[in-house]
Design a protein around this motif. Structure first.
Motif, PDB file in Angstrom:
ATOM      1  N   UNK A  64     -51.535  46.487 -44.403  1.00 51.79           N
ATOM      2  CA  UNK A  64     -52.041  47.845 -44.143  1.00 51.79           C
ATOM      3  C   UNK A  64     -53.372  47.831 -43.424  1.00 51.79           C
ATOM      4  N   UNK A  65     -53.875  46.663 -43.080  1.00 51.06           N
ATOM      5  CA  UNK A  65     -55.164  46.595 -42.406  1.00 51.06           C
ATOM      6  C   UNK A  65     -55.033  47.018 -40.948  1.00 51.06           C
ATOM      7  N   UNK A  66     -56.159  47.241 -40.299  1.00 58.28           N
ATOM      8  CA  UNK A  66     -56.180  47.742 -38.920  1.00 58.28           C
ATOM      9  C   UNK A  66     -55.567  46.744 -37.943  1.00 58.28           C
ATOM     10  N   UNK A  67     -55.819  45.438 -38.189  1.00 58.84           N
ATOM     11  CA  UNK A  67     -55.272  44.427 -37.273  1.00 58.84           C
ATOM     12  C   UNK A  67     -53.754  44.423 -37.319  1.00 58.84           C
ATOM     13  N   UNK A  83     -51.164  45.321 -34.312  1.00 57.03           N
ATOM     14  CA  UNK A  83     -50.098  44.406 -33.911  1.00 57.03           C
ATOM     15  C   UNK A  83     -48.749  45.077 -33.887  1.00 57.03           C
ATOM     16  N   UNK A  84     -48.470  45.878 -34.943  1.00 60.58           N
ATOM     17  CA  UNK A  84     -47.183  46.605 -34.974  1.00 60.58           C
ATOM     18  C   UNK A  84     -47.071  47.582 -33.804  1.00 60.58           C
ATOM     19  N   UNK A  85     -48.156  48.287 -33.526  1.00 58.17           N
ATOM     20  CA  UNK A  85     -48.129  49.232 -32.390  1.00 58.17           C
ATOM     21  C   UNK A  85     -47.883  48.503 -31.069  1.00 58.17           C
ATOM     22  N   UNK A  86     -48.510  47.330 -30.903  1.00 61.08           N
ATOM     23  CA  UNK A  86     -48.344  46.575 -29.656  1.00 61.08           C
ATOM     24  C   UNK A  86     -46.893  46.115 -29.485  1.00 61.08           C
ATOM     25  N   UNK A  87     -46.306  45.554 -30.543  1.00 58.54           N
ATOM     26  CA  UNK A  87     -44.915  45.091 -30.464  1.00 58.54           C
ATOM     27  C   UNK A  87     -43.977  46.250 -30.183  1.00 58.54           C
ATOM     28  N   UNK A  88     -44.226  47.384 -30.862  1.00 53.82           N
ATOM     29  CA  UNK A  88     -43.377  48.558 -30.649  1.00 53.82           C
ATOM     30  C   UNK A  88     -43.459  49.048 -29.213  1.00 53.82           C
ATOM     31  N   UNK A  89     -44.684  49.074 -28.672  1.00 55.31           N
ATOM     32  CA  UNK A  89     -44.851  49.554 -27.292  1.00 55.31           C
ATOM     33  C   UNK A  89     -44.180  48.614 -26.292  1.00 55.31           C
TER      34      UNK A  89
END
Length: 428
Positions: free
Chosen positions: A98-101, A105-111
């Motif tokens: 749940x941390x910011x990093x 990372x999840x947002x980057x992979x999704x994008x």
């Protein structure tokens, strides 16, 4: 259920000596490897199993369009979505926590996954458009339409949209933000797509005015083109010349420059023959009794000679012509009789088109003598057969000239000059 926490607890149970964040780091690595293996397995399943089954099913069907989907690799490109979907929905396993990093990372992979799927979707649509072009080429109603030009316009719009959407996903911004920037790049885009824009306008004019179709025989000396149109695209028209070379012509040149399209000849059912035979002026003379007797043996001249003799005799009698001089009154000439023979001879040929222009005329006398030109249309349009028919006609025309006391004209050759020189020395 939290796979990440469950894996950490399992590792701490199996390896109690793992201290600090060692179990968490190892859990992240294991989950990442599992996600990548799952993506690889799904990709292998899609390409090596599902695609093969689908290809076998398509080849057994009776319709043609599904074969084209396989031929243009529509299903193969579509299979690239499978691993991307696995990675997209497994982003939480690649970057748990749940941390910011982890969230970044999840947002980057999704994008990245979404951008990749957009590109794959564009590739699928591109291949599907190629299928439509192939079907249009096989269609009787669309094969002579510039369908490929319109499809290329759609492809340009498709890839512009794809680039905008992919960049929007990668940068995490709305697609409309990029559209505002396109306004500032209008001049650059017009310069880059100048040929495409001109080609689009030309394609619309070509289709509306029916100037050129695939399969038409065109001549465009400016570009050295003389042959059949084999491809009509947005920016270029490909012409296969008669020597089997291929000439590429800018599409807009068919609107801005002049060219000759032979389609009208093909559709008319006739191909023009226009050629002259030149007669030596010194051989033109009145028809005397000896020549008249010989010409009466020519079957095609029976009606003409009988009608002409009656007409000339009546005219001379009515006008009191003195027959002692050939210059008085009207008389038959060998050149005029030859022209009448040509008319009857050509009309008797089955390959001469009787429903189109037919003319045998005398050309103005000149340095090459006096010309007799034939102008008519042949029913035979195929090149080799057309040339053979034309050659046979003029073989006969040249061979029959002496029967009328006429000589063909040709420029003096070396042999003529040598014979003249020997004659002059003999006389001396």
């Amino acid at each position: 259920m939290d796979p990440y926490r469950d894996t950490v607890l399992l590792l701490q149970t199996w390896f109690p000596n793992l201290a600090g964040g060692g179990a968490e780091t190892l859990a992240r690595g294991i989950l990442a490897v599992l996600v990548l293996v799952a993506a690889w397995l799904v990709n292998a399943l899609a390409k090596r199993v599902i695609l093969r089954l689908l290809r076998g099913f398509v080849l057994r069907t009776a319709v043609r369009w599904d074969d084209l989907l396989v031929e243009h690799r529509v299903f193969h490109r579509l299979s690239h979505l499978a691993p991307a979907l696995v990675i997209h929905f497994s982003a939480g396993l690649l970057f748990p926590g749940a941390d910011a990093a982890a969230q970044a990372g999840r947002d980057f992979v999704t994008r990245v996954a979404l951008a990749y799927m957009v590109v794959v979707g564009a590739l699928v649509l591109d291949a599907f458009l190629n299928v439509l072009v192939h079907l249009a080429r096989d269609s009787r109603t669309l094969r002579d339409k510039p369908v490929r030009s319109y499809v290329q316009v759609v492809k340009i719009l498709l890839w512009i949209t794809t680039v905008i959407l992919a960049l929007a996903f990668l940068m995490g911004r709305e697609p409309w933000a990029f559209l505002g920037g396109l306004g500032a790049l209008t001049a650059v885009l017009l310069l880059v797509f100048k040929d495409s824009i001109l080609g689009l306008v030309a394609s619309i004019q070509i289709a509306a005015l029916d100037l050129v179709r695939p399969g038409d025989w065109i001549e465009m000396p400016k570009y050295g083109a003389d042959g059949d149109v084999i491809d009509l695209s947005l920016t270029t028209v490909k012409v296969q010349n008669w020597d089997k070379t291929v000439t590429s012509i800018p599409t807009y040149s068919l609107v801005s420059d002049s060219f000759k399209n032979w389609r009208g000849m093909s559709e008319s059912g006739g191909r023009r023959i226009k050629r002259a035979v030149w007669i030596d002026l010194n051989s033109v003379r009145f028809v005397d009794d000896a020549l008249l007797e010989r010409l009466r043996k020519v079957q095609r001249l029976h009606a003409y000679l009988a009608a002409k003799a009656e007409e000339i005799g009546r005219w001379n009698e009515e006008n009191g012509v003195d027959p002692s001089s050939p210059a008085n009154g009207r008389r038959l000439t060998n050149l005029g009789t030859f022209r009448a023979y040509l008319i009857e001879y050509l009309r008797g040929q089955p390959l001469v088109h009787s429903g189109m222009t037919f003319l045998v005329r005398q050309l103005p006398p000149g340095p090459q003598g006096v010309g007799i030109e034939v102008y008519f249309f042949s029913r035979e349009q195929r090149w080799a057969e057309y040339e053979a028919f034309q050659a046979d006609l003029f073989d006969h025309i040249l061979a029959v000239l002496p029967e009328f006391g006429l000589r063909p004209f040709q420029e003096p050759t070396g042999a003529d000059l040598r014979a003249l020189s020997r004659s002059a020395r003999a006389d001396a």
